[in-house]
Design a protein around this motif. Structure first.
Motif, PDB file in Angstrom:
ATOM      1  N   GLU A  61     -59.670  57.921  80.641  1.00 36.16           N
ATOM      2  CA  GLU A  61     -61.011  58.224  80.309  1.00 36.16           C
ATOM      3  C   GLU A  61     -61.819  57.619  80.085  1.00 36.16           C
ATOM      4  O   GLU A  61     -61.321  56.440  79.718  1.00 36.16           O
ATOM      5  N   ARG A  62     -62.902  57.678  80.083  1.00 36.17           N
ATOM      6  CA  ARG A  62     -64.213  57.349  80.086  1.00 36.17           C
ATOM      7  C   ARG A  62     -64.318  56.827  78.254  1.00 36.17           C
ATOM      8  O   ARG A  62     -64.344  58.171  77.605  1.00 36.17           O
ATOM      9  N   GLU A  63     -64.918  55.723  78.287  1.00 38.90           N
ATOM     10  CA  GLU A  63     -65.012  55.867  76.646  1.00 38.90           C
ATOM     11  C   GLU A  63     -65.932  54.493  76.582  1.00 38.90           C
ATOM     12  O   GLU A  63     -66.554  53.889  77.503  1.00 38.90           O
ATOM     13  N   PHE A  64     -66.517  54.902  75.024  1.00 40.70           N
ATOM     14  CA  PHE A  64     -67.889  54.043  74.704  1.00 40.70           C
ATOM     15  C   PHE A  64     -68.069  52.811  74.169  1.00 40.70           C
ATOM     16  O   PHE A  64     -66.738  52.473  73.862  1.00 40.70           O
ATOM     17  N   VAL A  65     -69.046  52.097  74.712  1.00 37.32           N
ATOM     18  CA  VAL A  65     -68.338  50.592  73.869  1.00 37.32           C
ATOM     19  C   VAL A  65     -69.810  50.151  73.533  1.00 37.32           C
ATOM     20  O   VAL A  65     -69.561  49.685  72.098  1.00 37.32           O
ATOM     21  N   ALA A  66     -70.647  50.478  73.490  1.00 39.45           N
ATOM     22  CA  ALA A  66     -71.851  49.795  72.955  1.00 39.45           C
ATOM     23  C   ALA A  66     -73.216  51.138  73.261  1.00 39.45           C
ATOM     24  O   ALA A  66     -74.023  51.167  74.098  1.00 39.45           O
ATOM     25  N   ALA A  67     -73.956  50.787  72.061  1.00 43.41           N
ATOM     26  CA  ALA A  67     -75.689  51.531  71.797  1.00 43.41           C
ATOM     27  C   ALA A  67     -76.590  51.037  70.861  1.00 43.41           C
ATOM     28  O   ALA A  67     -75.881  50.239  70.165  1.00 43.41           O
ATOM     29  N   ILE A  68     -77.699  51.518  71.529  1.00 40.37           N
ATOM     30  CA  ILE A  68     -78.950  50.738  71.100  1.00 40.37           C
ATOM     31  C   ILE A  68     -79.985  51.721  70.961  1.00 40.37           C
ATOM     32  O   ILE A  68     -80.236  52.243  71.556  1.00 40.37           O
ATOM     33  N   ARG A  69     -80.933  51.854  69.642  1.00 40.86           N
ATOM     34  CA  ARG A  69     -81.740  52.603  69.551  1.00 40.86           C
ATOM     35  C   ARG A  69     -82.736  52.017  70.768  1.00 40.86           C
ATOM     36  O   ARG A  69     -82.919  50.776  71.339  1.00 40.86           O
ATOM     37  N   ARG A  70     -83.482  53.194  70.505  1.00 43.02           N
ATOM     38  CA  ARG A  70     -84.919  52.820  70.956  1.00 43.02           C
ATOM     39  C   ARG A  70     -85.694  51.501  70.837  1.00 43.02           C
ATOM     40  O   ARG A  70     -86.176  51.269  71.592  1.00 43.02           O
ATOM     41  N   SER A  71     -86.513  51.717  69.497  1.00 42.38           N
ATOM     42  CA  SER A  71     -86.590  50.525  69.340  1.00 42.38           C
ATOM     43  C   SER A  71     -86.141  48.713  69.678  1.00 42.38           C
ATOM     44  O   SER A  71     -86.365  47.987  68.680  1.00 42.38           O
ATOM     45  N   GLY A  72     -84.710  48.624  69.992  1.00 42.12           N
ATOM     46  CA  GLY A  72     -83.985  48.075  69.553  1.00 42.12           C
ATOM     47  C   GLY A  72     -83.485  47.767  68.557  1.00 42.12           C
ATOM     48  O   GLY A  72     -82.986  46.449  68.424  1.00 42.12           O
ATOM     49  N   GLY A  73     -83.517  48.430  67.797  1.00 36.42           N
ATOM     50  CA  GLY A  73     -83.434  47.608  65.725  1.00 36.42           C
ATOM     51  C   GLY A  73     -82.354  48.212  65.819  1.00 36.42           C
ATOM     52  O   GLY A  73     -81.580  46.292  64.554  1.00 36.42           O
ATOM     53  N   SER A  74     -81.089  48.452  65.630  1.00 35.25           N
ATOM     54  CA  SER A  74     -79.507  48.090  65.422  1.00 35.25           C
ATOM     55  C   SER A  74     -78.937  48.318  66.892  1.00 35.25           C
ATOM     56  O   SER A  74     -79.777  49.365  67.434  1.00 35.25           O
ATOM     57  N   ALA A  75     -77.388  48.482  67.044  1.00 33.31           N
ATOM     58  CA  ALA A  75     -76.796  49.400  67.243  1.00 33.31           C
ATOM     59  C   ALA A  75     -75.717  49.174  67.246  1.00 33.31           C
ATOM     60  O   ALA A  75     -75.019  48.839  65.731  1.00 33.31           O
ATOM     61  N   ILE A  76     -75.120  50.185  67.883  1.00 31.65           N
ATOM     62  CA  ILE A  76     -73.335  50.351  67.447  1.00 31.65           C
ATOM     63  C   ILE A  76     -72.222  49.667  68.248  1.00 31.65           C
ATOM     64  O   ILE A  76     -72.919  49.826  69.701  1.00 31.65           O
ATOM     65  N   TYR A  77     -71.183  49.096  67.373  1.00 27.27           N
ATOM     66  CA  TYR A  77     -70.542  49.241  68.747  1.00 27.27           C
ATOM     67  C   TYR A  77     -69.026  49.243  68.902  1.00 27.27           C
ATOM     68  O   TYR A  77     -68.385  50.372  67.968  1.00 27.27           O
ATOM     69  N   ALA A  78     -68.157  49.598  70.068  1.00 32.91           N
ATOM     70  CA  ALA A  78     -66.624  50.570  69.879  1.00 32.91           C
ATOM     71  C   ALA A  78     -65.714  48.707  69.847  1.00 32.91           C
ATOM     72  O   ALA A  78     -66.334  48.165  69.030  1.00 32.91           O
TER      73      ALA A  78
END
Length: 118
Positions: free
Chosen positions: A44-61
């Protein structure tokens, strides 16, 4: 509509590094949170990483935390994924996505293949 084009994939040995890029066009880039997902053969497709619009914070698998870094340059309409200490299990098609919410895509790119050899 937002158009997304990924680049930077390829073949690398385990322990190596790659930097993926995703260029966006269409609507204003800074309106969107940006994400990377991946899909390995037969999985299945899996989440790796995401970043907010401003680039101020990110989340990771959890599987990539400490090895991958997502970043964005709003002036260049581009999001990046720096991948270090690559493992064979990181082999997948990596897809860039844009959305109003963090890790909640509305638009998808076509993907770029990353292959990590052991």
């Amino acid at each position: 509509q937002v158009q997304l084009v990924e680049s930077g994939g390829g073949l690398v040995q385990a322990g190596g590094s790659l930097r993926l890029s995703c260029a966006a066009s269409g609507r204003p880039f800074s309106n969107y949170a940006m994400s990377w997902f991946r899909q390995a053969p037969g999985k299945e497709r899996e989440f790796v990483a995401a970043i907010r619009r401003s680039g101020g914070s990110a989340i990771y698998a959890d599987s990539v935390k400490g090895r991958f870094t997502i970043s964005r340059d709003n002036a260049k309409n581009t999001v990046y994924l720096q991948m270090n200490s690559l493992k064979p299990e990181d082999t997948a098609v990596y897809v860039c996505a844009a959305g109003a919410g963090l890790a909640r895509p509305d638009y998808w790119g076509q993907g770029t293949q990353v292959t990590v050899s052991s």
